[in-house]
Design a protein around this motif. Structure first.
Motif, PDB file in Angstrom:
ATOM      1  N   ILE A 168       0.854  -1.171   0.000  1.00 48.22           N
ATOM      2  CA  ILE A 168       0.000   0.000   0.000  1.00 48.22           C
ATOM      3  C   ILE A 168       0.897   1.230   0.000  1.00 48.22           C
ATOM      4  CG2 ILE A 168      -1.885  -1.141   1.227  1.00 48.22           C
ATOM      5  CD1 ILE A 168      -1.048   0.373   3.737  1.00 48.22           C
ATOM      6  N   ASP A 169       0.379   2.334  -0.498  1.00 47.82           N
ATOM      7  CA  ASP A 169       1.101   3.603  -0.521  1.00 47.82           C
ATOM      8  C   ASP A 169       0.674   4.394   0.714  1.00 47.82           C
ATOM      9  OD1 ASP A 169       1.973   6.217  -0.931  1.00 47.82           O
ATOM     10  OD2 ASP A 169       1.721   6.109  -3.108  1.00 47.82           O
ATOM     11  N   ARG A 170       1.518   4.404   1.737  1.00 46.56           N
ATOM     12  CA  ARG A 170       1.119   4.999   3.010  1.00 46.56           C
ATOM     13  C   ARG A 170       0.866   6.492   2.884  1.00 46.56           C
ATOM     14  NH1 ARG A 170       6.043   4.016   6.968  1.00 46.56           N
ATOM     15  NH2 ARG A 170       4.443   4.507   8.515  1.00 46.56           N
ATOM     16  N   SER A 171       1.663   7.195   2.085  1.00 42.05           N
ATOM     17  CA  SER A 171       1.492   8.646   1.971  1.00 42.05           C
ATOM     18  C   SER A 171       0.201   8.991   1.244  1.00 42.05           C
ATOM     19  CB  SER A 171       2.688   9.273   1.251  1.00 42.05           C
ATOM     20  OG  SER A 171       2.849   8.705  -0.046  1.00 42.05           O
ATOM     21  N   LYS A 172      -0.142   8.215   0.222  1.00 46.29           N
ATOM     22  CA  LYS A 172      -1.389   8.451  -0.501  1.00 46.29           C
ATOM     23  C   LYS A 172      -2.582   8.061   0.353  1.00 46.29           C
ATOM     24  CE  LYS A 172      -3.828   7.396  -4.805  1.00 46.29           C
ATOM     25  NZ  LYS A 172      -3.789   6.631  -6.083  1.00 46.29           N
ATOM     26  N   ALA A 173      -2.479   6.943   1.045  1.00 49.99           N
ATOM     27  CA  ALA A 173      -3.586   6.486   1.887  1.00 49.99           C
ATOM     28  C   ALA A 173      -3.892   7.495   2.988  1.00 49.99           C
ATOM     29  CB  ALA A 173      -3.269   5.129   2.495  1.00 49.99           C
ATOM     30  N   LEU A 174      -2.884   8.145   3.505  1.00 52.40           N
ATOM     31  CA  LEU A 174      -3.059   9.069   4.622  1.00 52.40           C
ATOM     32  C   LEU A 174      -3.921  10.263   4.258  1.00 52.40           C
ATOM     33  CD1 LEU A 174      -2.255   9.631   7.559  1.00 52.40           C
ATOM     34  CD2 LEU A 174      -0.196  10.768   6.702  1.00 52.40           C
ATOM     35  N   VAL A 175      -3.971  10.627   2.977  1.00 55.73           N
ATOM     36  CA  VAL A 175      -4.714  11.824   2.567  1.00 55.73           C
ATOM     37  C   VAL A 175      -5.886  11.506   1.637  1.00 55.73           C
ATOM     38  CG1 VAL A 175      -2.685  13.287   2.834  1.00 55.73           C
ATOM     39  CG2 VAL A 175      -3.149  12.246   0.612  1.00 55.73           C
ATOM     40  N   SER A 176      -6.072  10.251   1.260  1.00 58.30           N
ATOM     41  CA  SER A 176      -7.102   9.903   0.277  1.00 58.30           C
ATOM     42  C   SER A 176      -8.458   9.695   0.930  1.00 58.30           C
ATOM     43  CB  SER A 176      -6.714   8.627  -0.474  1.00 58.30           C
ATOM     44  OG  SER A 176      -5.590   8.846  -1.287  1.00 58.30           O
ATOM     45  N   GLU A 177      -9.502  10.236   0.298  1.00 62.21           N
ATOM     46  CA  GLU A 177     -10.861   9.988   0.754  1.00 62.21           C
ATOM     47  C   GLU A 177     -11.322   8.624   0.249  1.00 62.21           C
ATOM     48  OE1 GLU A 177     -12.294  11.888   2.912  1.00 62.21           O
ATOM     49  OE2 GLU A 177     -10.654  13.325   2.841  1.00 62.21           O
TER      50      GLU A 177
END
Length: 438
Positions: free
Chosen positions: A264-273
């Motif tokens: 998983i992409d942690r940086s993208k997941a942290l801000v994705s709705e």
């Protein structure tokens, strides 16, 4: 009498239970009078009901009656009463949340019936502000785990009309292309991710900042809810004899492995709705796995019309594919002005007849053990497990520490760089605060 732990966010329900109802979710403050939408005045016997609006625009034309409206109409016709709606939806970040308004109204005995989120059910139930519904005939038809989830201090204080089920949405075309079977255990899931990545799919799992906790719940509570000893284990957690961190640790270690291996992409997941963050890549066939709720498989605005074969299964656990479910619940105010009529309305709208009507209209899972859902083929694997009685709860009013919102926030700590042990310390602090408040 137990007191709720206020560590959980009020905002979680609007997004995470979006399949069930539209709940306003914003920071507190602001003038809420403009958001309250009373029904037209009615005569005769009246039951006052408070719920979220069915749509965000109160001036929009109602094209059809909702599933809930149909059950209310059934009650009105059968009982000769009129149900007067008072609805609320937060419009921006200055408004109070639906939960905050519901708490205020229930504490001040302003309505008879309330649609409540799990943490609000726990709060009001512990304060003695909700009627015991266990004497209703309809309560005898509830799935046992639903009864447990809505019981506070030994009283059944809320009954849902639907169960919101979460699962893994998978692209079966990609699974077949690489000769993969659907995973049952965490180890099998990681192997699928490895194969996908080695074949050029850089990030096999599409994630957002709301729903990664579903992996945690599946692994944390697979045995608790399916081992035949759920209430005893919950009692041990509430008394402090058992620690939430011990239950949660394997799921967080699993998420950390997903992060470390780049699955998983942690940086993208942290801000994705939810859906918006990963939906496009999933529908384009670039990402083979996402997580979502039951209704997303029916909704064309989500995953209802993919160009590949869609399959929805449970999350990996020690007991195989594990659905994760949550729910809102209808409750009657303990000091309701029209208590007798409100209880009669509850009896009708939560009857098997009404729940069958509701489920058939919305194509959702019923809390009644006697009502089956007619689902699309993609949802059959998830539905089969639920019909077998195999699932875990992501929200449970019987637990002193609110589950869904708190776990969601602590997963975000992990995404933001916290260690697994730091996350477990967060759970320990929440549990210690709940124990101190008892």
């Amino acid at each position: 009498m137990k007191k709720r732990n206020d560590g959980g966010p009020r905002r979680w329900a609007a997004v995470c239970l979006a399949a069930a109802v539209l709940l306003g979710a914003a920071a507190c403050g602001g003038d809420t009078d403009r958001n309250l939408l009373p029904s037209e005045k009615v005569s005769g016997q009246v039951v006052d009901l408070f719920s979220p609006m069915e749509k965000t625009d109160p001036d929009a034309e109602n094209v059809a009656r909702t599933a809930f409206d149909l059950t209310v109409a059934l009650a009105e016709e059968r009982l000769g009463v009129a149900v007067a709606y008072q609805t609320y939806t937060a419009e921006d970040y200055l408004d109070k949340t639906y939960d905050e308004v519901a708490l205020d109204r229930a504490r001040n005995d302003m309505d008879d019936l309330y649609l409540l989120n799990p943490d609000t059910i726990l709060t009001l139930g512990a304060e003695g502000k909700l009627m015991d519904l266990s004497g209703l005939d309809s309560a005898q038809n509830l799935r046992e785990i639903i009864r447990i989830a809505n019981t506070v201090d030994g009283k059944l204080v809320a009954i849902p009309q639907e169960v919101v089920a979460y699962g893994l949405f998978v692209n079966m075309d990609l699974f077949r292309r690489y000769g993969l079977e659907l995973p049952n255990t965490p180890e099998e899931f990681l192997e699928c991710c490895r194969v996908f990545q080695e074949n050029g799919i850089e990030t096999p799992v599409g994630a957002n900042r709301w729903w990664l906790e579903t992996f945690v719940f599946a692994q944390a509570y697979a045995d608790l809810y399916n081992g035949g000893n759920a209430q005893a284990e919950i009692d041990a957690l509430n008394s402090g004899q058992a620690r939430y961190s011990d239950y949660m640790r394997p799921g967080f270690q699993f998420l950390q492995t997903l992060i470390d291996r780049g699955y998983i992409d942690r940086s993208k997941a942290l801000v994705s709705e939810a859906v918006e963050g990963e939906g496009a890549d999933f529908l384009a066939g670039k990402t083979p796995i996402v997580m979502a709720y039951w209704g997303a498989a029916n909704a064309e605005t989500a995953y209802g019309r993919p160009e590949f074969e869609l399959r929805v299964v449970g999350f990996p656990s020690s007991r195989g594919q594990m659905p994760v479910i949550s729910m809102t619940g209808w409750a009657v105010g303990a000091n309701a002005e029209h208590a007798e009529q409100a209880m009669e309305v509850m009896e009708v709208i939560t009857s098997d007849e009404a729940l069958a009507l509701y489920s058939q209209t919305n194509r959702v899972i019923s809390p009644s053990k006697n009502v089956s859902v007619d689902c699309i083929p993609a949802l059959e694997p998830l539905n089969e497990r639920i019909e077998e009685g195999v699932y875990v709860l992501g929200s449970n009013a019987g637990m002193d520490v609110e589950q869904w919102g708190n776990t969601c926030l602590i997963v975000r700590e992990l995404l933001g760089g916290a260690t697994v042990e730091e996350c477990m310390a967060s759970f320990d602090r929440l549990q210690d605060a709940a124990l101190a408040a008892r």
